[in-house]
Design an enzyme around this catalytic site. Structure first.
Site, short mmCIF file in Angstrom:
data_model
loop_
_atom_site.label_atom_id
_atom_site.label_comp_id
_atom_site.label_asym_id
_atom_site.label_seq_id
_atom_site.Cartn_x
_atom_site.Cartn_y
_atom_site.Cartn_z
N LYS A 13 14.97 62.57 19.92
CA LYS A 13 14.26 63.75 19.40
C LYS A 13 15.02 64.39 18.24
O LYS A 13 14.44 64.72 17.22
CB LYS A 13 14.08 64.79 20.52
N LYS A 62 11.96 62.64 26.68
CA LYS A 62 13.04 62.32 27.60
C LYS A 62 14.38 62.47 26.90
O LYS A 62 14.53 62.15 25.73
CB LYS A 62 12.86 60.89 28.11
N ASP A 77 12.47 66.86 29.61
CA ASP A 77 11.18 67.06 30.23
C ASP A 77 10.92 68.55 30.45
O ASP A 77 11.84 69.37 30.37
CB ASP A 77 11.19 66.34 31.59
N LYS A 123 23.80 70.98 24.50
CA LYS A 123 24.80 70.20 23.75
C LYS A 123 24.94 70.71 22.33
O LYS A 123 25.86 70.31 21.62
CB LYS A 123 24.41 68.71 23.72
#
Length: 272
Positions: free
Chosen positions: A14, A9, A126, A40
């Site tokens: 991450k 998510k 996702d 980003k």
């Protein structure tokens, strides 16, 4: 060469986890390449010490493809780690997923990536479109780690990613390599994640505690391995890196229903 990817998510940690694992692997002599697949372009910030200002899509927007050179898109970060950022479209314009496809295809065409012991793809959120699924679908990554907390919507994203892995496993080598728990300090979180991993027919390969040292390191644009190498948190990332190197417990996941997720969360008393 190991080809792995971190999914999960958005905002679950991450990139922080990926960068600390990359740093830990490099410090034991492994040649590591980390590829950020997020518009980003902040996956490699802690490794480079700054936001990458030359992404693959930036180059494609400003140059003809034939003019782009390897050195335009390949950057060297902490301890020699190869860093690449796919980049994304301008806000409100274009498809970020499509950007990943274009970026990875260009890397292939240029044979841009140096020889590595491990390539780590850090993929946004996702599996919601073909672009973000590309590392799974096209075999760029074969071992998928899902970063999740014990919060309901984080588990929901992890379960959807498991569905994507299962869908593509039948025609390739992609497998689920495990769940990486990134703690949000919700009640019974580690036990919940252990049970969730079992439901998906995989293992909880690490449980990363919530520690302010991570935020302090990020504020200094460094991984924990750089900022506080003697800390307990650094040891957590070292252990995870070693697990990733030796992990052979690769499975085809067994996703569950949303009702089952809600029941799991309610049993442990967590709230979204």
């Amino acid at each position: 060469m190991k080809k792995i990817a971190f999914y999960g998510k958005g905002g679950i940690g991450k990139s922080t986890t990926a960068s600390n694992v990359s740093a830990a692997l490099s410090l034991i002599g492994k040649r590591v390449c980390q590829i950020g697949c997020d518009p980003k372009n902040d996956s490699t910030r802690l490794l480079l010490g700054h936001i990458c200002k030359e992404t693959v899509l930036d180059q494609i927007r400003t140059k003809d493809a034939s003019e782009i050179k390897k050195e335009d898109i390949i950057h060297t970060g902490f301890n020699g780690i190869t860093c690449v950022e796919a980049g994304g479209p301008e806000p409100g314009v274009g498809c970020a997923g499509r950007g990943i496809i274009v970026a990875l295809q260009l890397l292939d065409r240029l044979h841009a990536l140096p020889e590595s012991d491990l390539i780590l793809y850090d993929v946004l959120g996702d599996v919601v479109c073909g672009g973000f699924a590309m590392p799974i679908r096209e075999g760029y990554a074969e071992e998928i780690y899902v970063v999740s907390s014990g919060e309901l919507m984080s588990l929901y994203a992890a379960n959807n990613i498991a569905k994507g892995i299962r869908r593509f496993a039948s025609r390739g080598k992609v497998r689920l390599a495990g769940i990486i728990g990134n703690s949000r300090k919700v009640p019974g979180e580690k036990e919940l994640l252990l049970e969730f991993a079992e439901m998906l027919h995989t293992k909880l390969v690490a449980f990363v505690p919530r520690d302010k040292i991570v935020n302090l390191a990020e504020n200094n644009r460094q991984t924990v391995l750089q900022y506080a190498p003697d800390s307990a948190q650094a040891d957590v990332y070292r252990k995870l890196a070693e697990t990733i190197l030796t992990n052979e417990n690769l499975t085809i996941p067994t996703p569950v229903s949303f009702d089952d997720l809600e029941k799991l969360v309610s049993r442990y008393g967590t709230e979204n």
